[in-house]
Design a protein around this motif. Structure first.
Motif, mmCIF file in Angstrom:
data_model
loop_
_atom_site.group_PDB
_atom_site.id
_atom_site.type_symbol
_atom_site.label_atom_id
_atom_site.label_comp_id
_atom_site.label_asym_id
_atom_site.label_seq_id
_atom_site.Cartn_x
_atom_site.Cartn_y
_atom_site.Cartn_z
ATOM 1 N N VAL A 185 0.816 -1.188 0.000
ATOM 2 C CA VAL A 185 0.000 0.000 0.000
ATOM 3 C C VAL A 185 0.847 1.232 0.000
ATOM 4 O O VAL A 185 0.421 2.298 -0.391
ATOM 5 N N THR A 186 2.066 1.075 0.416
ATOM 6 C CA THR A 186 2.954 2.193 0.519
ATOM 7 C C THR A 186 2.976 2.976 -0.754
ATOM 8 O O THR A 186 3.306 4.125 -0.761
ATOM 9 N N LEU A 187 2.679 2.318 -1.805
ATOM 10 C CA LEU A 187 2.968 2.980 -3.059
ATOM 11 C C LEU A 187 1.827 3.859 -3.480
ATOM 12 O O LEU A 187 1.588 4.087 -4.637
ATOM 13 N N GLY A 188 1.135 4.342 -2.504
ATOM 14 C CA GLY A 188 0.118 5.333 -2.842
ATOM 15 C C GLY A 188 -1.144 4.713 -3.375
ATOM 16 O O GLY A 188 -1.899 5.360 -4.074
ATOM 17 N N SER B 47 8.237 13.743 1.387
ATOM 18 C CA SER B 47 9.280 12.922 0.742
ATOM 19 C C SER B 47 8.987 12.693 -0.741
ATOM 20 O O SER B 47 9.902 12.555 -1.536
ATOM 21 N N HIS B 48 7.727 12.624 -1.112
ATOM 22 C CA HIS B 48 7.326 12.523 -2.517
ATOM 23 C C HIS B 48 5.818 12.685 -2.607
ATOM 24 O O HIS B 48 5.141 12.791 -1.584
ATOM 25 N N SER B 49 5.299 12.660 -3.818
ATOM 26 C CA SER B 49 3.899 13.067 -4.012
ATOM 27 C C SER B 49 2.886 11.936 -3.821
ATOM 28 O O SER B 49 1.689 12.170 -3.974
ATOM 29 N N ALA C 48 0.149 9.452 -2.409
ATOM 30 C CA ALA C 48 -0.953 9.832 -1.526
ATOM 31 C C ALA C 48 -0.764 9.398 -0.076
ATOM 32 O O ALA C 48 -1.317 10.028 0.827
ATOM 33 N N ASP C 49 0.010 8.357 0.163
ATOM 34 C CA ASP C 49 0.197 7.912 1.549
ATOM 35 C C ASP C 49 1.274 8.720 2.272
ATOM 36 O O ASP C 49 1.658 8.392 3.389
ATOM 37 N N HIS C 50 1.762 9.783 1.621
ATOM 38 C CA HIS C 50 2.800 10.620 2.241
ATOM 39 C C HIS C 50 2.387 12.086 2.353
ATOM 40 O O HIS C 50 2.989 12.830 3.108
ATOM 41 N N VAL C 51 1.388 12.473 1.598
ATOM 42 C CA VAL C 51 1.032 13.902 1.557
ATOM 43 C C VAL C 51 -0.367 14.189 2.108
ATOM 44 O O VAL C 51 -0.795 15.337 2.152
ATOM 45 N N GLY D 171 11.678 8.250 3.585
ATOM 46 C CA GLY D 171 10.449 8.129 2.784
ATOM 47 C C GLY D 171 10.381 6.738 2.164
ATOM 48 O O GLY D 171 10.616 5.739 2.836
ATOM 49 N N ASP D 172 10.103 6.667 0.866
ATOM 50 C CA ASP D 172 10.011 5.364 0.194
ATOM 51 C C ASP D 172 11.240 5.055 -0.653
ATOM 52 O O ASP D 172 11.179 4.206 -1.538
ATOM 53 N N PHE D 173 12.339 5.741 -0.380
ATOM 54 C CA PHE D 173 13.493 5.557 -1.254
ATOM 55 C C PHE D 173 13.888 4.089 -1.388
ATOM 56 O O PHE D 173 14.267 3.632 -2.458
ATOM 57 N N GLY E 103 9.524 5.403 5.442
ATOM 58 C CA GLY E 103 8.160 5.940 5.465
ATOM 59 C C GLY E 103 7.132 4.945 5.975
ATOM 60 O O GLY E 103 6.014 5.325 6.317
ATOM 61 N N HIS E 104 7.503 3.678 5.996
ATOM 62 C CA HIS E 104 6.578 2.643 6.440
ATOM 63 C C HIS E 104 7.270 1.739 7.449
ATOM 64 O O HIS E 104 8.473 1.501 7.351
ATOM 65 N N LEU E 105 6.524 1.264 8.382
ATOM 66 C CA LEU E 105 7.033 0.352 9.409
ATOM 67 C C LEU E 105 8.119 0.963 10.274
ATOM 68 O O LEU E 105 8.104 2.153 10.529
HETATM 69 ZN ZN LIG Z 1 4.647 5.069 0.596
#
Ligand SMILES: [Zn+2]
Length: 465
Positions: free
Chosen positions: A8-11, A127-129, A131-134, A241-243, A286-288
């Motif tokens: 899900v991390t990937l927005g 960290s990036h655009s 949806a799970d980050h902004v 973030g999700d790097f 960004g996750h866990l």
């Molecule tokens: Zn993410």
């Protein structure tokens, strides 16, 4: 925690909600509207998940876990969620790093402020655009906090918004618990953000707040072109973030199967190279949960970079040697010293995407690639001149020889034959065989796709009866 959860991390999830622009609301009003809407959305999502035979369930499950606040490093607080929200405190105010998923962000903020107080942050770094980050960026600020993002951030937001119907459909194939159409939740606009400070790829943005020094570095090439990370040099902490993707270390998703703009493999490698110059002791994704230990982090990062370089260089060498793409997809494998989990990114897909990154759409293989007539248009004609029983037997023999990829190609060519029931039965066998192979690597996206195809074949079987 299972890796599937992390997809899900990937927005993805947040595509369940869409933007209605309510800029006239104050952040507090927006937040109250959002709290009510969020609870409804989460309840609704739980119902949808229960109806969807658990496919992709783990991914959605994360959204229903309680949100907790913990101090993950000195003065750095995490509010858990599908995407975590972090607060970095100083002697003179605080900085927010990422703002979670819109339907969780209000609660994340409320729980963090219960610990650090109610003042407005000095800066918000995204960290990036995705949806799970902004999601909560608008909840945190009445317009006084400076919003910091990469210079490509607005362009990434633009295309993700413009293509939302298309991307939503693709995501829903992989994650069937997503609502049929993107939802509209008043007050929950997570798009259209306008950063105050844009970080470019060459010059880091450095600032000091109270007793802490901050460095925001661009790390393009990872989950999109607009990745930035936060380096805290005095603490040797990197908020990434999700790097690195949802787990560390793993082979990255150089281009995602969900369908987004290209990600540049060489930039990704260079970005890791830049991060390797830091002596990172704590890596906060960004996750866990955070990863500790300078040696572990350095070894993991080095392996990821070397693996990406290896796949890239082997692909380029194969292209120059005139070897077919599919041969390279099969033959390029990571050597033992670079072995990495491929649950997120898959090496053979990286080969294909690096190839297309350089050569784009025309593979120079078949002239028909140039024209707008698809193979499906001739399948009925083909079936009419075939010995259909012999063709079905051929598929069966490929299945018996355990050659599912060849069997699949045949099944796709035989779509037009009369005995749809027999063909569908074979298709199910083939898909199951492919899934058995896929389980050995455990790539989540491949498994979600195959599950979706298997479900479709079962549905076809029901309709034919
Ligand atoms: Zn993410």
């Amino acid at each position: 925690m299972k890796s599937k959860i992390l997809l899900v991390t990937l927005g993805v999830i947040a595509i369940a909600t869409v933007a209605i622009n309510l800029d006239f609301l104050t952040s507090t009003a927006r937040q109250s509207v959002a709290s009510v809407a969020s609870k409804a959305a989460i309840k609704n999502l739980s119902g949808v998940m229960a109806d969807n035979n658990a496919r992709g369930f783990a991914a959605a499950e994360l959204i229903t876990l309680p949100i907790n606040v913990t101090e993950v490093a000195r003065g750095i607080y995490k509010a858990s969620g599908v995407g975590n929200t972090y607060v970095v405190t100083t002697s003179a105010g605080y900085v927010v790093f990422d703002t979670g998923l819109v339907i969780q962000a209000a609660e994340q903020k409320q729980k963090l402020q219960a610990v650090i107080g109610n003042s407005e942050p000095a800066k918000i770094i995204l960290s990036h655009s995705h949806a799970d980050h902004v999601g909560g960026a608008r909840f945190w600020s009445e317009g006084n906090a400076q919003l910091i993002a990469h210079e490509e951030f607005e362009e990434e937001q633009r295309y993700l918004t413009e293509l939302n119907p298309y991307l939503h459909g693709r995501n829903r194939t992989l994650f069937p618990w997503l609502p049929e159409t993107p939802r509209t939740l008043p007050g929950m606009d997570f798009r259209g953000l306008e950063p105050d400070i844009l970080v470019d790829n060459d010059v880091p943005f450095r600032f000091t707040l109270g007793d802490r020094r901050f460095e925001v570095h661009a790390t393009p090439g990872a989950e999109g072109a607009d990745n930035i990370v936060l380096w805290l040099p005095d603490d040797k902490v990197l908020l990434s973030g999700d790097f690195f993707g949802p787990q560390f270390p793993q082979f990255p998703n150089i281009f995602t199967m969900r369908g987004e703009k290209v990600r540049k493999p060489v930039e990704y490698s260079q970005s890791i190279g830049r991060l390797l110059k830091f002596d990172i002791e704590t890596l906060i994704p960004g996750h866990l949960e955070p990863i500790q230990g300078a040696d572990t982090i350095r070894a993991g990062m080095t392996r990821i970079r070397d693996a990406v370089d290896f796949v890239h260089d082997q692909t380029v060498a194969g292209m120059n040697a005139g070897r077919p793409l599919e041969t390279l997809m099969r033959d390029i494998v990571l050597p033992e010293r670079l072995a990495l989990s491929q649950t997120h990114g898959k090496v053979s897909w990286a080969v294909k995407s690096i190839w297309e990154y350089y050569a784009t759409w025309f593979h120079f293989d078949r002239t028909s690639e140039l024209y707008a007539t698809s193979q499906s248009t001739i399948l009925r004609d083909l079936a009419g001149v075939l010995d259909q029983q012999a063709a079905l037997s051929l598929v069966q023999s490929k299945i018996d020889d355990n050659r599912p990829e060849q069997a699949l190609l045949l099944v796709e060519l035989l779509e037009g034959i009369d005995d749809a029931t027999a063909l569908n039965r074979l298709r199910l066998h083939v898909l199951q065989q492919l899934k058995d192979v896929a389980l050995q690597t455990g790539n989540d996206y491949e498994l979600y796709w195959l599950d979706s195809e298997i479900e479709k074949a079962h549905e076809t079987a029901r309709l034919i009866k």
